[in-house]
Motif scaffolding. Structure first.
Motif, short mmCIF file in Angstrom:
data_model
loop_
_atom_site.label_atom_id
_atom_site.label_comp_id
_atom_site.label_asym_id
_atom_site.label_seq_id
_atom_site.Cartn_x
_atom_site.Cartn_y
_atom_site.Cartn_z
N LYS A 12 23.41 9.90 -1.36
CA LYS A 12 22.86 10.40 -2.62
C LYS A 12 22.29 9.19 -3.35
N ARG A 13 20.98 9.20 -3.51
CA ARG A 13 20.27 8.08 -4.13
C ARG A 13 20.65 6.76 -3.45
N GLY A 14 20.76 6.79 -2.12
CA GLY A 14 21.03 5.60 -1.34
C GLY A 14 22.50 5.23 -1.20
N GLN A 15 23.38 5.93 -1.92
CA GLN A 15 24.81 5.63 -1.86
C GLN A 15 25.52 6.65 -0.98
N LEU A 16 26.52 6.19 -0.23
CA LEU A 16 27.27 7.06 0.66
C LEU A 16 27.84 8.24 -0.11
N ARG A 17 27.67 9.45 0.44
CA ARG A 17 28.19 10.67 -0.19
C ARG A 17 29.07 11.48 0.78
N GLY A 18 29.09 11.04 2.05
CA GLY A 18 29.92 11.70 3.05
C GLY A 18 29.50 11.21 4.43
N CYS A 19 30.48 11.01 5.30
CA CYS A 19 30.18 10.59 6.67
C CYS A 19 31.37 10.94 7.55
N ILE A 20 31.12 11.83 8.51
CA ILE A 20 32.16 12.23 9.45
C ILE A 20 31.48 12.49 10.79
N GLY A 21 32.23 12.24 11.87
CA GLY A 21 31.64 12.46 13.18
C GLY A 21 32.64 12.67 14.28
N TYR A 22 32.10 13.02 15.43
CA TYR A 22 32.85 13.10 16.67
C TYR A 22 32.58 11.82 17.43
N ILE A 23 33.64 11.10 17.80
CA ILE A 23 33.49 9.87 18.57
C ILE A 23 33.13 10.20 20.01
N GLN A 24 33.79 11.20 20.56
CA GLN A 24 33.59 11.59 21.95
C GLN A 24 32.62 12.77 22.05
N ALA A 25 32.13 12.99 23.25
CA ALA A 25 31.19 14.09 23.52
C ALA A 25 31.98 15.36 23.84
N PHE A 26 32.46 16.03 22.78
CA PHE A 26 33.25 17.25 22.94
C PHE A 26 32.39 18.51 23.00
N LYS A 27 31.27 18.47 22.31
CA LYS A 27 30.46 19.68 22.12
C LYS A 27 28.99 19.36 22.37
N PRO A 28 28.19 20.41 22.60
CA PRO A 28 26.74 20.19 22.66
C PRO A 28 26.27 19.54 21.35
N LEU A 29 25.30 18.66 21.45
CA LEU A 29 24.84 17.89 20.30
C LEU A 29 24.48 18.78 19.11
N GLU A 30 23.76 19.88 19.34
CA GLU A 30 23.37 20.74 18.22
C GLU A 30 24.59 21.31 17.51
N GLN A 31 25.65 21.63 18.24
CA GLN A 31 26.87 22.16 17.60
C GLN A 31 27.64 21.03 16.92
N ALA A 32 27.67 19.85 17.54
CA ALA A 32 28.36 18.71 16.94
C ALA A 32 27.76 18.38 15.58
N VAL A 33 26.42 18.36 15.47
CA VAL A 33 25.83 18.03 14.17
C VAL A 33 26.03 19.15 13.15
N ARG A 34 26.09 20.40 13.59
CA ARG A 34 26.43 21.50 12.66
C ARG A 34 27.82 21.28 12.07
N ASP A 35 28.78 21.04 12.97
CA ASP A 35 30.17 20.83 12.53
C ASP A 35 30.27 19.64 11.58
N MET A 36 29.61 18.54 11.96
CA MET A 36 29.73 17.32 11.17
C MET A 36 28.93 17.39 9.86
N ALA A 37 27.89 18.21 9.84
CA ALA A 37 27.15 18.43 8.59
C ALA A 37 28.08 19.06 7.56
N LEU A 38 28.82 20.08 7.97
CA LEU A 38 29.76 20.73 7.06
C LEU A 38 30.90 19.80 6.68
N ALA A 39 31.41 19.05 7.67
CA ALA A 39 32.51 18.14 7.39
C ALA A 39 32.08 17.04 6.42
N ALA A 40 30.90 16.45 6.63
CA ALA A 40 30.43 15.38 5.74
C ALA A 40 30.17 15.91 4.33
N ALA A 41 29.67 17.14 4.23
CA ALA A 41 29.35 17.71 2.92
C ALA A 41 30.58 18.20 2.16
#
Length: 190
Positions: free
Chosen positions: A54-83
């Motif tokens: 948000k305006r260049g400052q961190l507002r959320g960051c979460i991810g999967y370290i390992q390849a557990f899911k298809p990339l499109e599903q991983a970013v959906r999950d992590m979008a919600l988690a980060a937000a």
């Protein structure tokens, strides 16, 4: 595997639309799968992080370290988690969304190092594990702060909740990985 400009645009669109749909749905359940055809490269299992700023400052960051899911599903999950689930921040509100920029880091598999000479600051991210403690910093973090290798190791130990010099302990495992960075408002053609 390098992603095409179309793949990168699709990932950014998936993240933004997933957050938008969730914010509009409120407490009502919503279908986040979308109706668009998913490019084949996004069906491959990959580790990924979604970073919101948000305006260049961190507002959320979460991810999967390992390849557990298809990339499109991983970013959906992590979008919600980060937000909405990053414990460092309150959940994202609808009025913040126009100020949010998205960054996606698509990870390569982790590689355990045998020598510190294998670490290339700016190219590699670090994942440090000692017993039940672990911490990860993405490759771009060291560059953003201008860290050298030693500082990067110390900061990753700190993130893991370990003493700054825990990387020297024989019971500590150090892993490296690379990330393909996709930035909203950036050049997705790179």
């Amino acid at each position: 595997m390098s992603l095409s400009p179309e793949d990168k645009k699709a990932l950014l669109s998936i993240v933004r639309s997933t957050i938008e749909k969730s914010l509009k749905a409120g407490t009502e359940p919503c279908d986040l799968t979308g109706k668009d055809e998913i490019p084949s490269a996004l069906k491959e299992k990959r580790g990924a992080f979604v970073t919101l700023k948000k305006r260049g400052q961190l507002r959320g960051c979460i991810g999967y370290i390992q390849a557990f899911k298809p990339l499109e599903q991983a970013v959906r999950d992590m979008a919600l988690a980060a937000a909405f689930e990053d414990p460092r921040f309150i959940p994202l509100s609808p009025d913040e969304l126009p100020e949010i920029s998205i960054e996606i880091s698509v990870l390569t598999p982790l590689t355990k190092i045998r020598s510190l000479d294998e670490i290339e600051v700016g190219k590699h991210g670090l994942y440090i594990v000692q017993g039940p403690y672990s911490g990860l910093l993405l490759p771009q973090v060291a560059m953003e702060y201008g860290w050298d290798c030693l500082t990067f190791l110390e900061q990753t130990c700190y993130k893991a909740g370990l003493p700054h010099d825990a990387w020297q302990d024989e019971n500590t495992a150090i892993f490296i990985f690379s990330a393909e960075i996709i930035e909203e408002n950036g050049d997705v053609g790179k």
